[in-house]
Design a protein around this motif. Structure first.
Motif, PDB file in Angstrom:
ATOM      1  N   ARG A   3       0.833  -1.205   0.000  1.00 45.47           N
ATOM      2  CA  ARG A   3       0.000   0.000   0.000  1.00 45.47           C
ATOM      3  C   ARG A   3       0.867   1.255   0.000  1.00 45.47           C
ATOM      4  NH1 ARG A   3      -3.456  -3.354   3.201  1.00 45.47           N
ATOM      5  NH2 ARG A   3      -2.398  -2.767   5.132  1.00 45.47           N
ATOM      6  N   ALA A   4       1.966   1.213   0.771  1.00 45.82           N
ATOM      7  CA  ALA A   4       2.858   2.373   0.837  1.00 45.82           C
ATOM      8  C   ALA A   4       3.485   2.656  -0.523  1.00 45.82           C
ATOM      9  CB  ALA A   4       3.943   2.130   1.883  1.00 45.82           C
ATOM     10  N   LEU A   5       3.919   1.611  -1.211  1.00 43.21           N
ATOM     11  CA  LEU A   5       4.514   1.802  -2.530  1.00 43.21           C
ATOM     12  C   LEU A   5       3.499   2.321  -3.537  1.00 43.21           C
ATOM     13  CD1 LEU A   5       7.002  -1.137  -3.189  1.00 43.21           C
ATOM     14  CD2 LEU A   5       7.493   1.303  -3.039  1.00 43.21           C
ATOM     15  N   THR A   6       2.269   1.830  -3.418  1.00 41.41           N
ATOM     16  CA  THR A   6       1.217   2.325  -4.305  1.00 41.41           C
ATOM     17  C   THR A   6       1.031   3.822  -4.137  1.00 41.41           C
ATOM     18  OG1 THR A   6       0.058   0.198  -4.301  1.00 41.41           O
ATOM     19  CG2 THR A   6      -1.229   2.140  -4.893  1.00 41.41           C
ATOM     20  N   GLU A   7       1.034   4.287  -2.888  1.00 37.43           N
ATOM     21  CA  GLU A   7       0.873   5.713  -2.630  1.00 37.43           C
ATOM     22  C   GLU A   7       2.074   6.506  -3.119  1.00 37.43           C
ATOM     23  OE1 GLU A   7      -1.865   7.283  -1.665  1.00 37.43           O
ATOM     24  OE2 GLU A   7      -2.752   5.276  -1.818  1.00 37.43           O
ATOM     25  N   LEU A   8       3.275   5.951  -2.960  1.00 35.88           N
ATOM     26  CA  LEU A   8       4.468   6.627  -3.471  1.00 35.88           C
ATOM     27  C   LEU A   8       4.416   6.751  -4.993  1.00 35.88           C
ATOM     28  CD1 LEU A   8       7.305   5.061  -1.281  1.00 35.88           C
ATOM     29  CD2 LEU A   8       6.528   7.443  -1.253  1.00 35.88           C
ATOM     30  N   ASP A   9       3.976   5.693  -5.642  1.00 30.90           N
ATOM     31  CA  ASP A   9       3.850   5.726  -7.097  1.00 30.90           C
ATOM     32  C   ASP A   9       2.810   6.758  -7.522  1.00 30.90           C
ATOM     33  OD1 ASP A   9       5.781   3.783  -7.400  1.00 30.90           O
ATOM     34  OD2 ASP A   9       4.348   2.128  -7.580  1.00 30.90           O
ATOM     35  N   ARG A  10       1.756   6.896  -6.727  1.00 29.04           N
ATOM     36  CA  ARG A  10       0.732   7.882  -7.054  1.00 29.04           C
ATOM     37  C   ARG A  10       1.269   9.305  -6.907  1.00 29.04           C
ATOM     38  NH1 ARG A  10      -4.351   7.008  -7.616  1.00 29.04           N
ATOM     39  NH2 ARG A  10      -4.992   8.818  -6.402  1.00 29.04           N
ATOM     40  N   VAL A  11       2.133   9.521  -5.934  1.00 27.35           N
ATOM     41  CA  VAL A  11       2.756  10.838  -5.777  1.00 27.35           C
ATOM     42  C   VAL A  11       3.556  11.174  -7.027  1.00 27.35           C
ATOM     43  CG1 VAL A  11       4.486  12.152  -4.504  1.00 27.35           C
ATOM     44  CG2 VAL A  11       2.824  10.764  -3.263  1.00 27.35           C
ATOM     45  N   ARG A  12       4.355  10.209  -7.504  1.00 27.24           N
ATOM     46  CA  ARG A  12       5.128  10.413  -8.719  1.00 27.24           C
ATOM     47  C   ARG A  12       4.211  10.651  -9.918  1.00 27.24           C
ATOM     48  NH1 ARG A  12       9.237  12.561 -10.610  1.00 27.24           N
ATOM     49  NH2 ARG A  12      10.525  11.577  -8.998  1.00 27.24           N
ATOM     50  N   ALA A  13       3.127   9.886  -9.994  1.00 30.27           N
ATOM     51  CA  ALA A  13       2.212  10.017 -11.124  1.00 30.27           C
ATOM     52  C   ALA A  13       1.564  11.398 -11.144  1.00 30.27           C
ATOM     53  CB  ALA A  13       1.140   8.932 -11.064  1.00 30.27           C
ATOM     54  N   VAL A  14       1.177  11.915  -9.972  1.00 31.77           N
ATOM     55  CA  VAL A  14       0.573  13.249  -9.895  1.00 31.77           C
ATOM     56  C   VAL A  14       1.577  14.305 -10.343  1.00 31.77           C
ATOM     57  CG1 VAL A  14      -0.323  14.999  -8.321  1.00 31.77           C
ATOM     58  CG2 VAL A  14      -1.116  12.641  -8.123  1.00 31.77           C
ATOM     59  N   ALA A  15       2.819  14.173  -9.878  1.00 31.64           N
ATOM     60  CA  ALA A  15       3.848  15.130 -10.285  1.00 31.64           C
ATOM     61  C   ALA A  15       4.085  15.082 -11.784  1.00 31.64           C
ATOM     62  CB  ALA A  15       5.143  14.838  -9.526  1.00 31.64           C
ATOM     63  N   ASP A  16       4.123  13.878 -12.333  1.00 31.36           N
ATOM     64  CA  ASP A  16       4.323  13.730 -13.776  1.00 31.36           C
ATOM     65  C   ASP A  16       3.183  14.358 -14.563  1.00 31.36           C
ATOM     66  OD1 ASP A  16       6.718  12.453 -13.390  1.00 31.36           O
ATOM     67  OD2 ASP A  16       5.908  10.433 -13.643  1.00 31.36           O
ATOM     68  N   GLU A  17       1.953  14.146 -14.072  1.00 28.45           N
ATOM     69  CA  GLU A  17       0.803  14.730 -14.770  1.00 28.45           C
ATOM     70  C   GLU A  17       0.884  16.247 -14.779  1.00 28.45           C
ATOM     71  OE1 GLU A  17      -3.246  13.035 -14.511  1.00 28.45           O
ATOM     72  OE2 GLU A  17      -2.395  11.729 -12.967  1.00 28.45           O
ATOM     73  N   LEU A  18       1.301  16.824 -13.640  1.00 29.96           N
ATOM     74  CA  LEU A  18       1.422  18.277 -13.566  1.00 29.96           C
ATOM     75  C   LEU A  18       2.505  18.782 -14.510  1.00 29.96           C
ATOM     76  CD1 LEU A  18       1.068  18.760  -9.703  1.00 29.96           C
ATOM     77  CD2 LEU A  18      -0.613  19.331 -11.461  1.00 29.96           C
ATOM     78  N   ASN A  19       3.491  17.947 -14.752  1.00 24.32           N
ATOM     79  CA  ASN A  19       4.561  18.312 -15.681  1.00 24.32           C
ATOM     80  C   ASN A  19       4.250  17.902 -17.117  1.00 24.32           C
ATOM     81  OD1 ASN A  19       6.400  19.509 -13.840  1.00 24.32           O
ATOM     82  ND2 ASN A  19       6.940  17.472 -13.079  1.00 24.32           N
ATOM     83  N   GLY A  20       3.048  17.362 -17.352  1.00 28.84           N
ATOM     84  CA  GLY A  20       2.659  16.954 -18.690  1.00 28.84           C
ATOM     85  C   GLY A  20       3.320  15.679 -19.159  1.00 28.84           C
ATOM     86  N   LEU A  21       3.764  14.831 -18.223  1.00 27.63           N
ATOM     87  CA  LEU A  21       4.456  13.593 -18.576  1.00 27.63           C
ATOM     88  C   LEU A  21       3.597  12.384 -18.243  1.00 27.63           C
ATOM     89  CD1 LEU A  21       7.965  14.420 -17.051  1.00 27.63           C
ATOM     90  CD2 LEU A  21       7.270  14.656 -19.440  1.00 27.63           C
ATOM     91  N   VAL A  22       3.770  11.327 -19.024  1.00 28.82           N
ATOM     92  CA  VAL A  22       3.176  10.032 -18.697  1.00 28.82           C
ATOM     93  C   VAL A  22       4.322   9.035 -18.621  1.00 28.82           C
ATOM     94  CG1 VAL A  22       1.619   8.181 -19.404  1.00 28.82           C
ATOM     95  CG2 VAL A  22       0.996  10.562 -19.847  1.00 28.82           C
ATOM     96  N   ARG A  23       4.690   8.672 -17.416  1.00 27.28           N
ATOM     97  CA  ARG A  23       5.782   7.727 -17.240  1.00 27.28           C
ATOM     98  C   ARG A  23       5.515   6.899 -15.995  1.00 27.28           C
ATOM     99  NH1 ARG A  23      10.705  11.910 -15.642  1.00 27.28           N
ATOM    100  NH2 ARG A  23       9.868  12.584 -13.633  1.00 27.28           N
ATOM    101  N   GLY A  24       6.455   6.058 -15.651  1.00 21.84           N
ATOM    102  CA  GLY A  24       6.248   5.142 -14.536  1.00 21.84           C
ATOM    103  C   GLY A  24       6.136   3.723 -15.071  1.00 21.84           C
ATOM    104  N   THR A  25       5.406   2.904 -14.370  1.00 19.49           N
ATOM    105  CA  THR A  25       5.243   1.504 -14.770  1.00 19.49           C
ATOM    106  C   THR A  25       3.760   1.152 -14.853  1.00 19.49           C
ATOM    107  OG1 THR A  25       5.304   0.701 -12.478  1.00 19.49           O
ATOM    108  CG2 THR A  25       7.410   0.863 -13.631  1.00 19.49           C
ATOM    109  N   VAL A  26       3.437   0.270 -15.768  1.00 23.50           N
ATOM    110  CA  VAL A  26       2.080  -0.285 -15.872  1.00 23.50           C
ATOM    111  C   VAL A  26       2.228  -1.792 -16.014  1.00 23.50           C
ATOM    112  CG1 VAL A  26      -0.073  -0.372 -17.171  1.00 23.50           C
ATOM    113  CG2 VAL A  26       1.158   1.795 -16.957  1.00 23.50           C
ATOM    114  N   SER A  27       1.661  -2.513 -15.063  1.00 25.05           N
ATOM    115  CA  SER A  27       1.704  -3.975 -15.083  1.00 25.05           C
ATOM    116  C   SER A  27       0.412  -4.494 -15.691  1.00 25.05           C
ATOM    117  CB  SER A  27       1.871  -4.530 -13.658  1.00 25.05           C
ATOM    118  OG  SER A  27       3.059  -4.031 -13.086  1.00 25.05           O
ATOM    119  N   ILE A  28       0.540  -5.214 -16.795  1.00 24.99           N
ATOM    120  CA  ILE A  28      -0.613  -5.682 -17.559  1.00 24.99           C
ATOM    121  C   ILE A  28      -0.691  -7.197 -17.486  1.00 24.99           C
ATOM    122  CG2 ILE A  28      -1.693  -5.720 -19.851  1.00 24.99           C
ATOM    123  CD1 ILE A  28       0.124  -3.242 -20.481  1.00 24.99           C
ATOM    124  N   GLY A  29      -1.890  -7.716 -17.359  1.00 26.64           N
ATOM    125  CA  GLY A  29      -2.110  -9.156 -17.399  1.00 26.64           C
ATOM    126  C   GLY A  29      -2.950  -9.517 -18.614  1.00 26.64           C
ATOM    127  N   ALA A  30      -2.797 -10.746 -19.082  1.00 22.82           N
ATOM    128  CA  ALA A  30      -3.587 -11.217 -20.215  1.00 22.82           C
ATOM    129  C   ALA A  30      -3.777 -12.718 -20.108  1.00 22.82           C
ATOM    130  CB  ALA A  30      -2.924 -10.870 -21.543  1.00 22.82           C
TER     131      ALA A  30
END
Length: 295
Positions: free
Chosen positions: A70-97
């Motif tokens: 849960r802590a890592l999820t929140e940390l990743d969300r902090v990074r994602a919010v900062a990236d969005e404010l900077n107009g960036l889409v980055r980070g990781t996306v784990s996909i299943g199929a």
């Protein structure tokens, strides 16, 4: 404690192996072992039982690892919010199929995300539909392409990409090759080739037979639709598949199963809480563009 230590520990928990975790993380096995040991020392408890038979999460480690996730999820969300404010889409996306999904529209969607968002790190894992939905709900995957009979697991967002039918497939020299349809009861007279429990195809077959008040025998239980088709083509049984995955071989005859319960759905699932990251949303948008309402 360091963030990378948390990621290492969670990778070991997910992979149930220090070696496999190191491969997933692209670091050395000794590095993973050393960092997890440091984390355990700092926490003052043992997270994993290590033995010749493998690695298991300890009873004390289980709630701690849940909290770390849960802590890592929140940390990743902090990074994602900062990236969005900077107009960036980055980070990781784990996909299943679902295993063996070679659907061109799915592959096109992955390619689009990769090209459009080069700063986004995508990963893909194939598994059974029931396991994929569980992993999405637990946060081990961000989203997944999975199958279900009526509706996906409770608490997941979803949309349907394909409405499929459960069909039978036989070789060209099979006694049924001259037929166009069968009844569910007819399957009781033939060896059935079916996928393993937990797969969407197997769940659909089991649900159909249960709704018809019939048993659902399987003589040949396999992992992939390609194996089921190969066995049926050689006259070893009747493959029970879904329609969109039985189109490729030319040496198989497709038979409609006369049942209103012979249905299945292929679609996309994701966690709604917490809300998907910008990267996950971009991936979902690409999936909807390529996969939604296709036949």
């Amino acid at each position: 404690m360091e963030v990378h230590q948390l990621r290492y520990a969670l990778a070991v928990a997910d992979e149930r192996s220090f070696t496999a975790a190191a491969q997933v993380l692209h670091v050395s096995q000794s590095g993973v072992s050393a960092q997890v040991a440091l984390l355990e020392r700092e926490l003052g408890l043992t997270l994993f039982d290590r033995s010749a038979r493998g690695v298991r999460v300890t009873p004390a480690g289980s709630p701690v690892l849940d909290q770390l996730r849960r802590a890592l999820t929140e940390l990743d969300r902090v990074r994602a919010v900062a990236d969005e404010l900077n107009g960036l889409v980055r980070g990781t996306v784990s996909i299943g199929a679902v295993a063996g999904l070679g659907w061109p529209a799915f592959l096109d969607a992955l390619q689009q995300v990769h090209r459009t968002h080069p700063g986004l790190e995508l990963s893909l894992r194939e598994a059974k539909s029931v396991d994929l939905q569980e992993d999405v709900a637990a946060g081990r995957l961000d989203l997944a392409v999975a199958t279900w009979v009526d509706r996906p697991r409770e608490g997941l967002g979803s949309w349907v990409a394909l409405e499929e039918r459960v069909i039978a497939a036989v070789g060209t020299d099979h006694p049924w090759a001259g037929r166009s349809r069968i009844s569910p009861a007819d399957l009781l007279d033939q060896p059935v080739v079916g996928l393993a429990p937990g797969t969407g195809m197997r769940s659909s077959y089991d649900a159909m037979m249960r709704a018809e008040g019939l048993p659902a025998p399987v003589s040949w239980e396999v992992t992939l639709p390609t194996t089921a088709r190969a066995l049926a083509a050689r006259g070893l049984g009747v493959a029970v598949l879904t329609s969109s995955r039985a189109d490729l071989p030319t040496d198989l005859v497709r038979l409609k199963i006369n049942s209103k319960h012979a249905t299945s759905r292929l679609g996309v699932v994701w966690r709604t809480r917490p809300a998907p990251t910008a990267g996950a949303r971009a991936t979902l948008e690409a999936f909807r563009e390529h996969l939604a309402v296709r036949s």
